[in-house]
Design a protein around this motif. Structure first.
Motif, PDB file in Angstrom:
ATOM      1  N   PRO A  91       0.782  -1.241   0.000  1.00 23.58           N
ATOM      2  CA  PRO A  91       0.000   0.000   0.000  1.00 23.58           C
ATOM      3  C   PRO A  91       0.812   1.288   0.000  1.00 23.58           C
ATOM      4  O   PRO A  91       0.334   2.313  -0.458  1.00 23.58           O
ATOM      5  N   SER A  92       2.039   1.255   0.482  1.00 24.52           N
ATOM      6  CA  SER A  92       2.838   2.476   0.593  1.00 24.52           C
ATOM      7  C   SER A  92       4.028   2.425  -0.358  1.00 24.52           C
ATOM      8  O   SER A  92       4.614   1.359  -0.570  1.00 24.52           O
ATOM      9  N   PRO A  93       4.406   3.583  -0.907  1.00 29.72           N
ATOM     10  CA  PRO A  93       5.580   3.604  -1.789  1.00 29.72           C
ATOM     11  C   PRO A  93       6.868   3.416  -1.005  1.00 29.72           C
ATOM     12  O   PRO A  93       6.925   3.672   0.197  1.00 29.72           O
ATOM     13  N   PHE A  94       7.905   2.969  -1.706  1.00 28.96           N
ATOM     14  CA  PHE A  94       9.211   2.748  -1.101  1.00 28.96           C
ATOM     15  C   PHE A  94      10.174   3.826  -1.593  1.00 28.96           C
ATOM     16  O   PHE A  94      10.167   4.173  -2.769  1.00 28.96           O
ATOM     17  N   PRO A  95      11.031   4.351  -0.696  1.00 26.37           N
ATOM     18  CA  PRO A  95      11.901   5.466  -1.058  1.00 26.37           C
ATOM     19  C   PRO A  95      13.125   5.071  -1.886  1.00 26.37           C
ATOM     20  O   PRO A  95      13.764   5.919  -2.474  1.00 26.37           O
ATOM     21  N   SER A  96      13.463   3.784  -1.929  1.00 27.98           N
ATOM     22  CA  SER A  96      14.670   3.381  -2.653  1.00 27.98           C
ATOM     23  C   SER A  96      14.441   2.062  -3.381  1.00 27.98           C
ATOM     24  O   SER A  96      13.585   1.262  -2.992  1.00 27.98           O
ATOM     25  N   PRO A  97      15.222   1.817  -4.433  1.00 30.24           N
ATOM     26  CA  PRO A  97      15.097   0.555  -5.162  1.00 30.24           C
ATOM     27  C   PRO A  97      15.371  -0.664  -4.284  1.00 30.24           C
ATOM     28  O   PRO A  97      14.707  -1.694  -4.420  1.00 30.24           O
TER      29      PRO A  97
END
Length: 133
Positions: A91-97
């Motif tokens: 549900p939430s975006p991730f800040p890094s690959p």
């Protein structure tokens, strides 16, 4: 009782109609009181992917994928305008690959070498291209 009225631009409807079951479609809603919509300020990418995005090597809505045959795992993520990754099923975006890759694999892993663009380039290859220019 208040009434909720949602108006979609025809381009949004066309995108929803053409989306496959594997596509992630992002829709942003804004509150308004009947006055004309306020033009949103441009989103400025930040975080680890920002340099690639500013250089035009990675664009918002790019679909990144990976496939680990031996582990029988695959992943899919969409790049947001602010430089984060939205991973299918989260549900939430991730800040890094790497954080995005870890969410899929369950292991600490280098997402720069794992995620691939539609043309097969890894994010690490894009980063090397940026460094060379």
């Amino acid at each position: 009782m208040a009434t909720l009225s949602i108006h979609f631009d025809p381009a949004v409807i066309a995108r929803l109609v053409s989306a496959s079951t594997d596509d992630t479609v992002h829709v942003t809603l804004a509150l308004g009181g009947g006055e004309p919509p306020v033009k949103a300020a441009p989103v400025i990418p930040h975080g680890p992917l920002a340099g690639l995005m500013r250089a035009g090597l990675l664009k918002p809505d790019t679909v990144l994928t990976f496939r680990q045959r031996r582990a029988n795992r695959s992943g899919r993520a969409v790049v947001t305008a602010d430089g984060q990754l939205i991973v299918d099923g989260h549900p939430s975006p991730f800040p890094s690959p790497s954080k995005a890759a870890e969410a899929v694999t369950g292991n600490v892993i280098n997402g720069w070498t794992l995620w691939q663009t539609p043309d097969g380039s890894t994010l690490d290859q894009l980063r090397q291209e940026l460094d060379a220019s």
